[in-house]
Design an enzyme around this catalytic site. Structure first.
Site, PDB file in Angstrom:
ATOM      1  N   ARG A 109       0.821  -1.139   0.057  1.00  0.00           N
ATOM      2  CA  ARG A 109      -0.145  -0.213  -0.055  1.00  0.00           C
ATOM      3  C   ARG A 109       0.908   1.210  -0.226  1.00  0.00           C
ATOM      4  NH1 ARG A 109      -4.518   0.254   4.592  1.00  0.00           N
ATOM      5  NH2 ARG A 109      -2.869   0.864   5.918  1.00  0.00           N
ATOM      6  N   LYS A 166      -2.465   6.454   1.458  1.00  0.00           N
ATOM      7  CA  LYS A 166      -2.391   7.039   2.983  1.00  0.00           C
ATOM      8  C   LYS A 166      -1.350   8.100   2.821  1.00  0.00           C
ATOM      9  CE  LYS A 166      -2.451   4.526   7.190  1.00  0.00           C
ATOM     10  NZ  LYS A 166      -3.553   5.405   7.553  1.00  0.00           N
ATOM     11  N   GLU A 176     -16.165   6.242   4.238  1.00  0.00           N
ATOM     12  CA  GLU A 176     -15.805   5.564   5.652  1.00  0.00           C
ATOM     13  C   GLU A 176     -15.481   6.712   6.743  1.00  0.00           C
ATOM     14  OE1 GLU A 176     -11.345   4.643   5.107  1.00  0.00           O
ATOM     15  OE2 GLU A 176     -11.300   6.077   3.306  1.00  0.00           O
TER      16      GLU A 176
END
Ligand code: PLP
Ligand code: COI
Length: 341
Positions: free
Chosen positions: A82, A184, A220
């Site tokens: 990720r 992220k 989210e």
């Protein structure tokens, strides 16, 4: 090695300086070999890319003490992958996956006295991160970067541990359509600071963000994905290109299907459907599974049937199975657990 003398059972989710951190520098087109150091300070130019244009990204994972006394961490390969996607999207150099995993192992091992004991309820949070360290003034990627890993012992992310929380539907978006919601990047969190402080001032623990394109589907929260349990026991979780692909969520999908024999639906979840679910949870490394008892949408209260007293029965089974795998009480799928000591 003797453990630090901490009140493990009462730790909050906060930073505490530990003994060692990993530091590697990217310069002249290559990463150096990296070192573990005692020095927790970062010295960079006033014009560093991270300071001017927020060129930074990070990861989060945890180390656990297992029932039989080993120290392990959970799926670090997925954090490495990720972070690679975050770096590519932000025009940053990739820190190679095998080196990422090795650096996590080394950093945790060097701080093994800080890994909370089995059964304490605490864990060691591991924070790999990367930022642009050389000067830029025109808008462009920097030439030099630093990759670091710090670790800190933590307790529950939400005050009250696994007590159900109340959240609100946010009028702010956390991501743009086709933006950076699925990586992220530090910048995603900078823009969430005002919404989260505003939520706290109004008495809510977190924000439920809607999809930024239509503002009709659930995305989210600021730091966790949603999982919903239907009245007939299915797990439903939002699919969207602008949410962070949570490693906890992906692991829970596998646990639901292969350990608990549940049906899983990964699909758009309209906000109007939320009132029909039996249980609602937030999932993530920090959040683990945190139950949601109430969702407030501009004065309209959606009271989740599992209530405000405790986590519902299906989320509890998912929680017990996932944490059982992480702490060595339940056999893990191949490759999920990385042994450290
Ligand atoms: N969503 C956001 C925005 C997050 O910051 C996090 C935390 O990493 C998650 C979801 C959960 O992801 P993971 O389970 O990989 O920790
Ligand atoms: C994590 O769960 O690792 C995160 O990065 C979430 C953050 C809000 C603490």
């Amino acid at each position: 090695m003797e453990k630090k003398n901490l009140d493990w059972a009462n730790l909050s989710f906060a930073y505490m300086k530990t003994d060692k951190r990993f530091v590697a520098n990217f310069k002249g087109g290559a990463w150096d070999e990296g070192v573990l150091t005692d020095d927790d300070r970062v010295i960079i130019t006033e014009c560093a890319g991270v300071l001017q244009y927020s060129q930074s990204c990070f990861e989060g994972l945890k180390a656990y003490t297992t029932e039989d006394g080993h120290i392990v961490c959970f799926r670090p390969d997925l954090n490495a992958e990720r972070m690679e996607r975050s770096c590519l999207r932000l025009e940053m150099p990739v820190f190679p996956k095998e080196r990422f995993i090795e650096a996590v192992v080394q950093t945790v091992y060097a701080n093994r006295a800080w890994v909370p004991p089995y059964g304490s309820g605490a864990t060691l949070y591991i924070r790999p991160y990367m930022f642009a360290s050389s000067a830029v003034i025109g808008v462009k990627p920097a030439d030099e970067y630093q990759f670091r890993i710090l670790v800190t012992p933590v307790g529950p992310y939400f005050k009250g541990g696994v007590k159900p929380i109340t959240i609100r539907v946010s009028d702010f978006d956390r991501a743009a359509p086709h933006g950076t919601g699925n990586i992220k990047a530090g910048l995603n969190y900078a823009m969430s600071l005002h919404p989260i402080m505003d939520a706290h001032r109004q008495g809510y623990a977190e924000n439920l963000y809607l999809d930024p394109a239509t503002r009709t589907n659930v995305e989210e929260t600021g730091g966790a994905n949603f999982i919903f349990i239907t009245k007939d026991g299915k797990l439903v979780t939002p699919r969207s290109d602008s949410i962070l692909p949570s490693i906890t969520r992906r692991s829970l999908i596998h646990v639901a299907q292969h350990y608990l024999n549940m049906t899983v639906e990964e699909r758009a979840v309209p906000l109007t459907e939320v009132a029909s679910f039996a249980e609602v949870g937030l999932c993530g490394t920090a959040a683990v599974i945190s139950p949601v008892g109430k969702i407030v949408n501009h004065g309209e209260e959606i009271c989740v049937p599992s209530g405000m007293d405790a986590m519902g029965p299906v989320l509890t089974k998912l929680y017990d199975t996932l944490t059982g795998i992480q702490m060595g009480r339940i056999e893990a799928p191949e490759g999920w657990i990385k042994n450290i000591a």
